[in-house]
Write an enzyme that holds these catalytic residues in place. Sequence first.
Site, PDB file in Angstrom:
ATOM      1  CD  GLU A 129     -43.185  30.833  82.688  1.00 30.50           C
ATOM      2  OE1 GLU A 129     -43.023  31.819  83.190  1.00 30.50           O
ATOM      3  OE2 GLU A 129     -42.618  29.726  83.028  1.00 30.50           O
ATOM      4  CD  GLU A 146     -45.642  33.591  86.081  1.00 33.86           C
ATOM      5  OE1 GLU A 146     -44.504  33.317  86.256  1.00 33.86           O
ATOM      6  OE2 GLU A 146     -46.663  32.693  85.716  1.00 33.86           O
ATOM      7  NE  ARG A 186     -51.322  34.143  83.634  1.00 38.02           N
ATOM      8  CZ  ARG A 186     -49.935  33.558  83.509  1.00 38.02           C
ATOM      9  NH1 ARG A 186     -48.959  34.105  84.391  1.00 38.02           N
ATOM     10  NH2 ARG A 186     -49.747  32.848  83.118  1.00 38.02           N
ATOM     11  CG  ASN A 231     -44.924  34.606  82.752  1.00 36.65           C
ATOM     12  OD1 ASN A 231     -46.000  35.604  82.693  1.00 36.65           O
ATOM     13  ND2 ASN A 231     -45.340  33.555  83.029  1.00 36.65           N
TER      14      ASN A 231
END
Length: 464
Positions: free
Chosen positions: A165, A368, A75, A294
């Site tokens: 995010e 993540e 990614r 994440n």
Amino acid sequence: MIKFPDNFLWGTATSSHQIEGAATQGGRAWSIWDAHAHTPGRTHNNENADIACDHYNRYKEDVKLMGDLGLKAYRFSISWSRIQPDGQGKPNPEGIHFYNNLIDELLKYGITPWITLYHWDLPLALHTEKDGWLNPDIADYFEAYAELCFSNFGDRVKHWITLNEPWVVSILGYAEGVFAPGRKSREEPYIVAHNLLRAHGKAVANYRTKYQPSQKGVIGITNNCDWREPLTDEASDVEAAQRSLEFFLGWFADPIYFGDYPAVMRERVGDRLPEFSEEDRELIKGSSDFFGLNHYTGLYASDVPPGEEVQNAVYGNGGIFEDQYVQLTAGPEWKLTTMNWAILPWGCKKLLEWISERYDNPPIYITENGCALDDKPEDGKVHDPVRKDYLQSYLTACHQAMEQGVDLKGYFVWSFMDNFEWALGYSKRFGITYVDYETLERIPKESALWFKDVISNNGFEPDK
């Protein structure tokens, strides 16, 4: 042996600004992060990402390392100002050429590319000339940029993430001011978040209408969230923990799954929380083919009566305190990384189950997860047993959540290599590959070799 499903996806992740360097090479223009990092006092030791890991010039070496580790997926994000220097208008052929080469190199090693369109590095011209994410028109600029990527790379790229995010963009960039563009406001974070969601919705609609039928890819968004555990069994603390999660993750996920912000946000933020038009709502609701998450850590949450202040506030409230009235604390016995983030694998399991229950069991990818440690090479090797234990404990928690019915499809370690950690400069190392910032030598850490075995075995023997 803890075994994962045969089709479980194993990968690592990075972002363009943190690793590429070549800040003015190949036609790239400055982003808001270049401007932020070159402003004295904004980053650790006034460090910047002009060179970073020099991935732009060393991508073949890096992809070979990924191949050696047996990665199934990688990614990475695209630097908007590398392929569209002013954020609008004509594309930069050199930038497109670089990403075409990177994609082809990954495919040569059998590594599936996952592209993030936006990982915080807005072209500076869009911010200075157009007010960036505060301007509703940004959604149209983003859609046009996304289409550039779909049309140039979508014949080979089948996994797209629009935004990384958006909470960080909104809160750290526009409420706390520690990230680019360094603004502090109680109103702007909600406007920025709103425009980020609108931009996401427009990009997804463009992809689904023009490209998905022929390219057969999937598209989604990645949100970050830390777990919030009620400090006590008191109803007020249980509600505070729930409220904190809704202000954190629900802020961005609820509009996508339900069509509007959480009711508790509408109630507490009032007219500072924008309204979705019917057109926006139609574009945003149902606009993610998967749930990108994440996740790193967690904290205890307890209720603060309205009007009172947090006592001994060590931890920021993960948002605007006066709207949430939640106090966050850490357990004294919790082990911490060098980010002072607690290692809480049980929080990962609980968060996965919370997402699954709230959003009707969507397919989830952990895009993540990882930890920062004070890594140092010894005799040409980097021993990082704490990171190995961290990854093993979180993967164990993921497996337990899957046994409870959570539809987790894949896991990406953050990060493939040490890199520029935003406002913290080069002081924090998240990589499973060590980078010597003087020589730019790469050394796979012991955690990378452990992860290689996990991928090849599709699981691991837990430590006794």
